[in-house]
Design a protein around this motif. Structure first.
Motif, mmCIF file in Angstrom:
data_model
loop_
_atom_site.group_PDB
_atom_site.id
_atom_site.type_symbol
_atom_site.label_atom_id
_atom_site.label_comp_id
_atom_site.label_asym_id
_atom_site.label_seq_id
_atom_site.Cartn_x
_atom_site.Cartn_y
_atom_site.Cartn_z
ATOM 1 N N GLU A 114 1.183 -1.359 -0.383
ATOM 2 C CA GLU A 114 0.042 -0.032 -0.780
ATOM 3 C C GLU A 114 0.748 0.934 0.064
ATOM 4 O OE1 GLU A 114 -3.553 0.339 -0.202
ATOM 5 O OE2 GLU A 114 -4.008 -1.452 0.605
ATOM 6 N N LEU A 115 1.934 0.815 0.078
ATOM 7 C CA LEU A 115 3.107 2.342 0.000
ATOM 8 C C LEU A 115 2.652 3.429 -1.350
ATOM 9 C CD1 LEU A 115 6.930 0.858 1.292
ATOM 10 C CD2 LEU A 115 4.728 1.580 2.417
ATOM 11 N N GLU A 116 2.320 2.718 -2.471
ATOM 12 C CA GLU A 116 1.975 3.548 -3.136
ATOM 13 C C GLU A 116 0.667 3.923 -3.591
ATOM 14 O OE1 GLU A 116 3.709 2.050 -7.070
ATOM 15 O OE2 GLU A 116 4.956 1.967 -6.772
ATOM 16 N N ALA A 117 -0.432 3.517 -3.154
ATOM 17 C CA ALA A 117 -1.602 4.254 -2.686
ATOM 18 C C ALA A 117 -1.330 5.160 -1.116
ATOM 19 C CB ALA A 117 -2.426 3.167 -1.954
ATOM 20 N N ALA A 118 -0.445 4.839 -0.687
ATOM 21 C CA ALA A 118 -0.515 5.888 0.832
ATOM 22 C C ALA A 118 0.370 7.667 0.032
ATOM 23 C CB ALA A 118 0.734 5.972 1.931
ATOM 24 N N ARG A 119 1.450 7.042 -0.787
ATOM 25 C CA ARG A 119 1.919 7.998 -1.393
ATOM 26 C C ARG A 119 0.838 8.652 -1.943
ATOM 27 N NH1 ARG A 119 6.258 6.611 -5.903
ATOM 28 N NH2 ARG A 119 4.142 6.243 -6.470
ATOM 29 N N ASP A 120 -0.221 8.156 -3.171
ATOM 30 C CA ASP A 120 -0.604 8.618 -4.096
ATOM 31 C C ASP A 120 -1.987 9.313 -3.976
ATOM 32 O OD1 ASP A 120 1.521 7.969 -6.218
ATOM 33 O OD2 ASP A 120 0.273 6.612 -6.770
ATOM 34 N N GLY A 121 -2.735 9.014 -2.619
ATOM 35 C CA GLY A 121 -3.745 9.388 -2.317
ATOM 36 C C GLY A 121 -3.200 10.222 -0.946
ATOM 37 N N GLY A 122 -2.507 10.620 -0.715
ATOM 38 C CA GLY A 122 -1.936 11.806 0.546
ATOM 39 C C GLY A 122 -1.673 12.897 -0.718
ATOM 40 N N ALA A 123 -1.176 13.618 0.809
ATOM 41 C CA ALA A 123 -0.354 14.860 0.118
ATOM 42 C C ALA A 123 0.947 14.548 0.344
ATOM 43 C CB ALA A 123 -0.987 16.059 0.492
ATOM 44 N N SER A 124 1.966 14.317 -1.070
ATOM 45 C CA SER A 124 2.946 14.111 -0.976
ATOM 46 C C SER A 124 4.090 15.633 -0.939
ATOM 47 C CB SER A 124 4.064 13.595 -1.724
ATOM 48 O OG SER A 124 2.753 13.765 -3.099
ATOM 49 N N ASP A 125 3.232 16.856 -1.464
ATOM 50 C CA ASP A 125 4.072 17.792 -0.588
ATOM 51 C C ASP A 125 3.528 18.681 0.330
ATOM 52 O OD1 ASP A 125 6.064 17.524 -3.438
ATOM 53 O OD2 ASP A 125 4.666 18.201 -4.539
ATOM 54 N N TRP A 126 4.087 18.348 0.655
ATOM 55 C CA TRP A 126 3.623 19.828 2.370
ATOM 56 C C TRP A 126 4.617 20.385 2.638
ATOM 57 C CZ3 TRP A 126 -0.622 20.104 5.278
ATOM 58 C CH2 TRP A 126 0.125 21.051 6.185
ATOM 59 N N PRO A 127 4.380 21.712 2.975
ATOM 60 C CA PRO A 127 3.031 22.005 3.081
ATOM 61 C C PRO A 127 2.194 22.383 1.710
ATOM 62 C CG PRO A 127 3.782 23.784 3.976
ATOM 63 C CD PRO A 127 5.200 22.929 3.635
ATOM 64 N N LEU A 128 0.785 22.305 1.771
ATOM 65 C CA LEU A 128 -0.608 22.656 0.904
ATOM 66 C C LEU A 128 0.041 24.269 0.663
ATOM 67 C CD1 LEU A 128 -3.362 19.985 1.100
ATOM 68 C CD2 LEU A 128 -0.506 19.950 -0.271
ATOM 69 N N ASP A 129 -0.249 24.630 -0.640
ATOM 70 C CA ASP A 129 -0.221 26.191 -0.995
ATOM 71 C C ASP A 129 -1.134 26.473 0.250
ATOM 72 O OD1 ASP A 129 1.225 25.652 -2.627
ATOM 73 O OD2 ASP A 129 0.471 25.301 -4.283
ATOM 74 N N ASP A 130 -2.225 25.582 -0.016
ATOM 75 C CA ASP A 130 -3.806 26.834 0.864
ATOM 76 C C ASP A 130 -3.233 26.526 2.577
ATOM 77 O OD1 ASP A 130 -4.391 24.252 0.496
ATOM 78 O OD2 ASP A 130 -6.053 24.889 0.045
ATOM 79 N N ALA A 131 -2.198 25.716 3.290
ATOM 80 C CA ALA A 131 -2.267 25.407 4.883
ATOM 81 C C ALA A 131 -1.856 26.618 5.079
ATOM 82 C CB ALA A 131 -1.764 24.348 3.886
ATOM 83 N N PHE A 132 -1.514 27.373 4.448
ATOM 84 C CA PHE A 132 -1.720 28.860 5.402
ATOM 85 C C PHE A 132 -1.824 29.648 4.785
ATOM 86 C CE2 PHE A 132 1.713 25.818 7.146
ATOM 87 C CZ PHE A 132 1.661 25.344 8.581
ATOM 88 N N VAL A 133 -2.840 30.700 4.884
ATOM 89 C CA VAL A 133 -2.987 31.888 4.767
ATOM 90 C C VAL A 133 -2.907 33.158 5.248
ATOM 91 C CG1 VAL A 133 -5.111 32.946 3.680
ATOM 92 C CG2 VAL A 133 -4.835 30.527 3.579
ATOM 93 N N HIS A 134 -2.001 33.485 4.672
ATOM 94 C CA HIS A 134 -1.736 34.943 5.360
ATOM 95 C C HIS A 134 -1.297 35.220 6.747
ATOM 96 C CE1 HIS A 134 -2.844 37.510 1.914
ATOM 97 N NE2 HIS A 134 -4.497 36.553 1.928
ATOM 98 N N GLY A 135 -0.372 33.819 7.098
ATOM 99 C CA GLY A 135 0.191 33.892 8.376
ATOM 100 C C GLY A 135 -0.666 32.635 8.734
#
Length: 264
Positions: free
Chosen positions: A176-197
């Protein structure tokens, strides 16, 4: 030395010579499609018991359920509300102090516990009952983690996956390793995770559909062994450092002069 395996006379011999205990704490919460819910408490217990075996310090039973409401949307996740968690940990820490343990290392493997363990340590120090420190395994070896993994991820990522491959390989779903990577968020933080701080999230599911972050396919048992050995070394050094300190020097410093009311 594992506390629960001892008799009370054997423990009396320990507290006659030593005053330090390792307390492993983790969680029972989702770690994606590839790791068991036991991941955090398995890692915490593994590190604490290895360090206790190596150094001779006391290791207590593991706290398996922690502060995990931010994973509540995923099946099986258990959690304790923060006030109850803090009170519970403080209560058994005071129990340890009653038996002569006045230095405690909270061997922590769950980020949701960190703030609350620090608060418990502050309370115990304020009352001069014990000096307790929170230790998070991956924060003790950040350079090694960065060297081993290109895309880490703070939850269910390759560092935790590798550690579980080393500690409990039978419960890692390697298919399930590939499924974990592909179904999750491999790049962190996401662009909208932090908004104006401001943090624009409260729960894990706000960021990742399957509950995990990072590239899990980068994990191997060999990397897990390196992480485990390096973190165990750091924990042993911390315990020895703490054991060498005078209790009085670990307590809060006195108020600066002149002290309040001294001129009345």
């Amino acid at each position: 030395m594992y506390l629960a395996d001892q008799t009370w006379p054997e423990l009396s011999d320990y507290v006659a010579e030593e005053s330090l205990a390792l307390v492993p704490l983790g969680s029972t919460e989702q770690h994606g499609p590839h790791l068991p819910l036991s991941t955090d408490h398995t890692i915490a217990e593994g590190l604490a018991r290895e360090t206790a075996d190596r150094t001779g310090y006391l290791c207590t039973p593991t706290v398996n359920v922690g502060v995990s409401p931010h994973h509540k949307q995923f099946h099986g996740t258990m959690w304790v509300d923060p006030p109850e968690f803090r009170d519970y940990v403080e209560s058994f820490s005071r129990n340890l102090a009653y038996h002569g343990i006045d230095r405690i290392v909270f061997v922590n493997a769950h980020g949701g516990n960190q703030t609350h363990l620090r608060e418990v340590g502050r309370r115990l120090r304020e009352d001069e009952v014990a000096y307790a420190v929170e230790w998070m395994w991956d924060e003790s070896i950040t350079d090694l983690v960065d060297d081993l993994f290109a895309v880490n991820g703070p939850h269910g990522g390759p560092k935790e996956t590798a550690m579980m491959m080393h500690l409990d390989p039978e419960n890692v779903r390697t298919d399930e390793l590939e499924a974990a990577r592909d179904g999750g968020a491999s790049d962190w933080p996401l662009d909208d995770a932090f908004v104006h701080g401001a943090r624009n999230f409260y729960d894990a599911i706000d960021n990742t559909d399957n509950g995990v972050l990072g590239d899990q396919t980068d994990a191997t048992p060999e990397k897990g062994r390196k992480l485990f050995e390096a973190a165990s070394d750091q924990l042993a050094q911390l315990a020895e450092w703490l054991d060498d300190r005078r209790f009085e020097d670990l307590m809060a410093k006195p108020h600066v002069e002149p002290r309040p009311g001294s001129r009345r």
